[in-house]
Design a protein around this motif. Structure first.
Motif, PDB file in Angstrom:
ATOM      1  N   THR A  40       0.869  -1.176   0.000  1.00  0.00           N
ATOM      2  CA  THR A  40       0.000   0.000   0.000  1.00  0.00           C
ATOM      3  C   THR A  40       0.902   1.221   0.000  1.00  0.00           C
ATOM      4  O   THR A  40       1.818   1.318   0.825  1.00  0.00           O
ATOM      5  N   ILE A  41       0.663   2.141  -0.925  1.00  0.00           N
ATOM      6  CA  ILE A  41       1.458   3.369  -1.004  1.00  0.00           C
ATOM      7  C   ILE A  41       0.537   4.562  -0.796  1.00  0.00           C
ATOM      8  O   ILE A  41      -0.446   4.733  -1.518  1.00  0.00           O
ATOM      9  N   ILE A  42       0.850   5.373   0.211  1.00  0.00           N
ATOM     10  CA  ILE A  42       0.152   6.652   0.405  1.00  0.00           C
ATOM     11  C   ILE A  42       0.977   7.700  -0.335  1.00  0.00           C
ATOM     12  O   ILE A  42       2.057   8.086   0.109  1.00  0.00           O
ATOM     13  N   LEU A  72      -1.295  -2.772 -10.490  1.00  0.00           N
ATOM     14  CA  LEU A  72      -0.569  -4.008 -10.213  1.00  0.00           C
ATOM     15  C   LEU A  72      -1.429  -4.840  -9.272  1.00  0.00           C
ATOM     16  O   LEU A  72      -2.103  -4.284  -8.390  1.00  0.00           O
ATOM     17  N   PRO A  73      -1.416  -6.164  -9.408  1.00  0.00           N
ATOM     18  CA  PRO A  73      -2.287  -6.998  -8.567  1.00  0.00           C
ATOM     19  C   PRO A  73      -1.950  -6.951  -7.086  1.00  0.00           C
ATOM     20  O   PRO A  73      -2.808  -7.235  -6.248  1.00  0.00           O
ATOM     21  N   ASN A  74      -0.716  -6.591  -6.754  1.00  0.00           N
ATOM     22  CA  ASN A  74      -0.289  -6.564  -5.348  1.00  0.00           C
ATOM     23  C   ASN A  74      -0.093  -5.144  -4.822  1.00  0.00           C
ATOM     24  O   ASN A  74       0.615  -4.933  -3.832  1.00  0.00           O
ATOM     25  N   LEU A  75      -0.720  -4.159  -5.479  1.00  0.00           N
ATOM     26  CA  LEU A  75      -0.482  -2.758  -5.127  1.00  0.00           C
ATOM     27  C   LEU A  75      -1.789  -1.998  -4.953  1.00  0.00           C
ATOM     28  O   LEU A  75      -2.684  -2.066  -5.800  1.00  0.00           O
ATOM     29  N   GLN A  76      -1.882  -1.265  -3.839  1.00  0.00           N
ATOM     30  CA  GLN A  76      -2.982  -0.333  -3.605  1.00  0.00           C
ATOM     31  C   GLN A  76      -2.397   1.061  -3.437  1.00  0.00           C
ATOM     32  O   GLN A  76      -1.490   1.264  -2.627  1.00  0.00           O
TER      33      GLN A  76
END
Length: 316
Positions: A204-206, A220-224
């Motif tokens: 997760t990237i803020i 990306l499937p593993n990225l929020q």
């Protein structure tokens, strides 16, 4: 009793002011906020009783001219606020939006408290510390540098204190990448590259709102990706590792929750205070200068910090 809290600028200072305000309100104290039109104050204090004024932080000669041009009208504006509110106490959180409200309070002999949350005291704290009634500090290093003040630590938000974090390392650990309240382009870029290189981890990237439009289309499937949130407790609850700047409030939250961290201090922070903040919290953390923070080094650091499951869960 009525207390004015002067805060603003970055999220760390504002969340500190709001945490203090919430604690006071729980004791029946009436709280009024003063913040500047510049920064996150108007956004993060939108549900509170808040006065807004115009002032500038000083980072160059041009800023000095701007600040001087509005100083007298700002002083008069704050003076009028105090004449209406009659506060029993004025609290500043150490950032530049605290300067004029504290100065006016000193002039009117209203009791004052300044709370410095960084290991390296800022210019406002250094300038006013001899004139206020009570100087509170988060770190002993700040007292060593300032020569005055009482060290009391960092108050945490109630949502953090109540949080029960999941300490189990799952088959696909969750890594949080955050650049502080205003985001960080470099950390966001590194986080996206890490998500591409490490599909066995969830990220997760803020990002911060400033660069959201430039990265919001990344899939990306593993990225929020999240532009900004005030509900950090929900994100922390399932975070196994964090890659972040080194703001004092965030570091205190990582430490309290037992989240291992890779810290990349903001290289242009005043007096390099984020680096010195990070040094105070170096146990359970790896500190990298931004110039050293490559994808390969970050991957090595992630694997090192999450390698020993039993040790990780004991520290949590």
């Amino acid at each position: 009793m009525k207390v004015v809290i002067a805060t603003g600028g970055t999220g760390g200072h504002i969340f500190l002011g709001k945490t203090i305000g919430d604690m006071l309100k729980s004791k029946g104290v009436e709280v009024v906020y003063i913040t500047t039109s510049k920064g996150l104050g108007t956004q993060l204090l939108s549900t509170e009783r808040t006065y807004v004024y115009r002032f500038y932080g000083i980072t160059c000669i041009r800023d000095v001219v701007k600040a001087l041009s509005v100083f007298v009208p700002t002083f008069i504006h704050i003076l009028r606020i105090y004449k209406v509110e009659y506060p029993s106490l004025v609290i500043g959180t150490g950032s530049y939006p605290s300067f004029v409200p504290i100065l006016v309070a000193v002039t009117l002999s209203i009791p004052t408290v300044m709370y410095e949350v960084d290991t390296v005291p800022g210019r406002v704290t250094k300038l006013l510390c001899r004139y206020i009634d009570k100087m509170l500090l988060a770190f002993p290093e700040a007292r060593d540098r300032l020569g005055v003040g009482e060290v009391i630590g960092i108050p945490l938000r109630r949502s953090i204190l109540k949080l029960h974090r999941n300490c189990k390392l799952t088959d696909k650990p969750h890594i949080l990448v955050m650049g502080g309240s205003q985001g960080a382009k470099r950390l966001t870029q590194l986080g996206i590259k890490l998500a591409q290189s490490l599909p066995e981890y969830d990220f997760t990237i803020i990002t911060g709102t400033r660069i959201w439009d430039k990265v919001s289309d990344v899939r990306l499937p593993n990225l929020q990706l999240i532009p900004f949130t005030t509900d950090m407790a929900s994100i922390y609850s399932n975070t196994q590792l964090v890659i972040a700047r080194a703001g004092a409030l965030s570091l205190a939250e990582f430490s309290y929750l037992g989240i291992p961290a890779i810290l990349i201090p903001f290289p242009y922070a005043t007096q390099d205070h984020q680096y010195y903040n990070a040094l105070h919290f170096n146990e359970g953390a790896i500190i990298l200068r931004e110039s050293e923070a490559t994808v390969d080094k970050l991957m090595d650091a992630i694997r090192y910090l999450l390698a020993d499951v039993s040790t990780y869960q004991q520290k949590c």
